[in-house]
Design a protein around this motif. Sequence first.
Motif, PDB file in Angstrom:
ATOM      1  N   TYR A  14      -7.604  -3.925  -0.433  1.00  0.00           N
ATOM      2  CA  TYR A  14      -6.148  -3.981  -0.497  1.00  0.00           C
ATOM      3  C   TYR A  14      -5.511  -4.231   0.867  1.00  0.00           C
ATOM      4  CZ  TYR A  14      -7.834  -1.659  -4.626  1.00  0.00           C
ATOM      5  OH  TYR A  14      -8.557  -1.357  -5.741  1.00  0.00           O
ATOM      6  N   LYS A  15      -6.334  -4.494   1.883  1.00  0.00           N
ATOM      7  CA  LYS A  15      -5.820  -4.620   3.253  1.00  0.00           C
ATOM      8  C   LYS A  15      -4.792  -5.730   3.379  1.00  0.00           C
ATOM      9  CE  LYS A  15      -7.183  -5.130   8.090  1.00  0.00           C
ATOM     10  NZ  LYS A  15      -8.295  -5.254   9.057  1.00  0.00           N
ATOM     11  N   LYS A  16      -5.099  -6.901   2.846  1.00  0.00           N
ATOM     12  CA  LYS A  16      -4.163  -8.024   2.996  1.00  0.00           C
ATOM     13  C   LYS A  16      -2.805  -7.699   2.391  1.00  0.00           C
ATOM     14  CE  LYS A  16      -3.537 -12.962   2.149  1.00  0.00           C
ATOM     15  NZ  LYS A  16      -2.117 -12.758   1.811  1.00  0.00           N
TER      16      LYS A  16
ATOM     17  N   LEU B 281       2.840  -5.985   3.208  1.00  0.00           N
ATOM     18  CA  LEU B 281       3.897  -5.005   2.967  1.00  0.00           C
ATOM     19  C   LEU B 281       4.531  -4.550   4.275  1.00  0.00           C
ATOM     20  CD1 LEU B 281       5.476  -2.865   1.281  1.00  0.00           C
ATOM     21  CD2 LEU B 281       3.466  -1.385   1.515  1.00  0.00           C
ATOM     22  N   TYR B 282       3.710  -4.174   5.244  1.00  0.00           N
ATOM     23  CA  TYR B 282       4.259  -3.609   6.485  1.00  0.00           C
ATOM     24  C   TYR B 282       4.804  -4.676   7.423  1.00  0.00           C
ATOM     25  CZ  TYR B 282       2.811   0.926   4.928  1.00  0.00           C
ATOM     26  OH  TYR B 282       2.706   2.072   4.198  1.00  0.00           O
ATOM     27  N   GLN B 283       4.277  -5.871   7.354  1.00  0.00           N
ATOM     28  CA  GLN B 283       4.903  -6.953   8.108  1.00  0.00           C
ATOM     29  C   GLN B 283       6.305  -7.213   7.581  1.00  0.00           C
ATOM     30  OE1 GLN B 283       2.113 -10.200   7.771  1.00  0.00           O
ATOM     31  NE2 GLN B 283       1.034  -9.633   9.658  1.00  0.00           N
TER      32      GLN B 283
ATOM     33  N   GLU C 298      -1.695   8.413   8.065  1.00  0.00           N
ATOM     34  CA  GLU C 298      -2.768   8.364   7.081  1.00  0.00           C
ATOM     35  C   GLU C 298      -2.229   8.495   5.664  1.00  0.00           C
ATOM     36  OE1 GLU C 298      -6.570  11.124   6.374  1.00  0.00           O
ATOM     37  OE2 GLU C 298      -6.702   9.864   8.173  1.00  0.00           O
ATOM     38  N   THR C 299      -1.298   9.439   5.474  1.00  0.00           N
ATOM     39  CA  THR C 299      -0.693   9.597   4.153  1.00  0.00           C
ATOM     40  C   THR C 299       0.067   8.342   3.745  1.00  0.00           C
ATOM     41  OG1 THR C 299      -0.461  11.985   4.481  1.00  0.00           O
ATOM     42  CG2 THR C 299       0.907  10.975   2.775  1.00  0.00           C
ATOM     43  N   GLU C 300       0.829   7.788   4.669  1.00  0.00           N
ATOM     44  CA  GLU C 300       1.596   6.566   4.404  1.00  0.00           C
ATOM     45  C   GLU C 300       0.683   5.424   3.945  1.00  0.00           C
ATOM     46  OE1 GLU C 300       4.731   3.671   4.395  1.00  0.00           O
ATOM     47  OE2 GLU C 300       4.793   5.860   4.354  1.00  0.00           O
ATOM     48  N   LEU C 301      -0.403   5.210   4.664  1.00  0.00           N
ATOM     49  CA  LEU C 301      -1.306   4.117   4.328  1.00  0.00           C
ATOM     50  C   LEU C 301      -2.067   4.392   3.041  1.00  0.00           C
ATOM     51  CD1 LEU C 301      -2.631   3.125   7.860  1.00  0.00           C
ATOM     52  CD2 LEU C 301      -1.049   1.868   6.420  1.00  0.00           C
ATOM     53  N   PHE C 302      -2.399   5.657   2.796  1.00  0.00           N
ATOM     54  CA  PHE C 302      -3.045   6.012   1.530  1.00  0.00           C
ATOM     55  C   PHE C 302      -2.137   5.630   0.359  1.00  0.00           C
ATOM     56  CE2 PHE C 302      -6.724   8.625   2.710  1.00  0.00           C
ATOM     57  CZ  PHE C 302      -7.496   8.449   1.583  1.00  0.00           C
TER      58      PHE C 302
ATOM     59  N   SER D 230       0.267   3.454   0.171  1.00  0.00           N
ATOM     60  CA  SER D 230       0.401   2.001   0.014  1.00  0.00           C
ATOM     61  C   SER D 230      -0.836   1.396  -0.629  1.00  0.00           C
ATOM     62  CB  SER D 230       0.657   1.352   1.383  1.00  0.00           C
ATOM     63  OG  SER D 230       1.908   1.747   1.893  1.00  0.00           O
ATOM     64  N   ASN D 231      -2.022   1.852  -0.193  1.00  0.00           N
ATOM     65  CA  ASN D 231      -3.258   1.336  -0.774  1.00  0.00           C
ATOM     66  C   ASN D 231      -3.375   1.677  -2.242  1.00  0.00           C
ATOM     67  OD1 ASN D 231      -5.524   0.108   1.169  1.00  0.00           O
ATOM     68  ND2 ASN D 231      -4.190   1.466   2.353  1.00  0.00           N
ATOM     69  N   TYR D 232      -2.958   2.869  -2.631  1.00  0.00           N
ATOM     70  CA  TYR D 232      -3.079   3.261  -4.038  1.00  0.00           C
ATOM     71  C   TYR D 232      -1.986   2.633  -4.891  1.00  0.00           C
ATOM     72  CZ  TYR D 232      -6.999   6.159  -2.977  1.00  0.00           C
ATOM     73  OH  TYR D 232      -8.254   6.567  -2.586  1.00  0.00           O
TER      74      TYR D 232
END
Length: 525
Positions: A64-66, A71-73, A130-134, A136-138
């Motif tokens: 899900y990285k891309k 999203l964050y860009q 870490e919570t923020e990125l978790f 977004s990935n989920y």
Amino acid sequence: MKRKQLLGILLVLLALGFSLTSWFCDKKKSGGITNKNHPKTLVVSFDSTLVTSFYAKYPKLILYKKQVVDLYQNHQYDFVWFDQKGRKETADVIYNRINNLHEEGIDAVVPYKETLDALFQTESAKPNIETELFLSNYYFFYINKALRGIDDSKLNELGWYLPRKKQSYVSYLDSLLVDPTLIDKKEPLIGQYYKLKNVLQRYRTIEKNGGWSTITVPADFKALKPKDSSSLVAQIRTRLFLTGDIASDSKSAVYDEELQNGFLKYENRNGFASDKVIVAKHINEMNVPVSDRIKTIIVNMERCRWISTDVTKAREFIVVNIPSYRLTYFKNGKVALVSNVVVGNTMNKTVIFSGMMSYIVFSPYWNVPKSIVEKEILPAIAKNKNYLAKHNMEWYKGNIRQKPGPDNSLGLIKFLFPNNNNIYLHDTPSKGLFNEEKRAFSHGCIRVAKPKELAGLILQDDSNWTTEKIEAAMNKGKESWYTLKNKIPVHIGYFTAWVDDEGTIHFYKDIYDRDNTLAAILVEE
């Protein structure tokens, strides 16, 4: 003295201002809090390089990285999942959806599930990277599974060439963050998906309650007719009661009128010709386990994920469902015509794709495909020199074509939607095939049982045509082309389970053996 004191105060203020500026800059890099544009808006930002560190720690989420980077860009690396009150409600909505993916027909392993669960142990966690990125990935984990479906490259492997709408799930998230209740609306997917989802719950309830028993057919079994009495009748009655084909189970062993009506309903929704006589093939179909029916529903829910919701927004469009051998013409939001069709056989499968109907050809020539010429016609000519004349055919520009007429293989009319597959809709002189239960006989094109009616509806609003003119053009014996004033989308699909407007599920034979292949891919996903 006063001047020295004033100068000292100014120096202190300057120093303090410099320190605060440095502090805010450091916080901006490391996850600090700033206010932008609006004093009540809480914005937390982080260094983009921390994304790489996150995936090094949680490599199972790299898929899900891309999407996460996009999203964050789009948000200039501001946090999106927190406001002044803490974690936004949308996060809890997505977490609840992940915990109930089985309702979407999805049986997926959630990576790092214990870590994810721990994030929601507290009512609202404070912002951290870490919570923020978790979260977004989920979000993208859920979106990819429940809304987007399998990757486009795998669709090509499955022979599915219907166009997919390019959906921005970053924009969709922006909407959900403002109003989490939007996720309960049905706009993201076509309506058929939600109908199948409802039926899935019903069939899972049947499975939970033990499913249905296998009906053993005696070796000497021939048929059951109305008013017959047999222990098989009682078993069939119970079976049809479980799937709602009859309203109650009297346990009667007599093939009475109630069971006759229920059996006709069962036949209709399982692709059988209407006949009150029950034979072995009907009982064999009843014996398909509920688990197999559930699998069929799930793979067709997945197919619904690939269909753009724009399909149903056209003023008029045509849908052909290959397994049901049926064409439906929609006009102004309503069904204008339903027609049986004949589709490609297993050696010449009808292609799954979309096109734009642009022409109607009256009294058409049939330009015989080279493959048919080589495999069928040339060997026939070798055996019978009069073969071409006998079949009203001729050589034309190095190829063979069949002249217009009632015996032409394309019948009296064809409907063209230009495509690389050389697939089109057409009439046929072989009308009897439309009465067959299994109608996969063609070389890939689609034969229509009601071509004149279809032409009449398509040209209904065209002042150049009347019913009489259409019929005359069809029987003229001379080919003529007509360019449609408005092109009509034609969608050729493949659904082995379909729920009608009354909520009744219909199952069709998987004539091209595509369901198991798709089911295997879904397990891998």
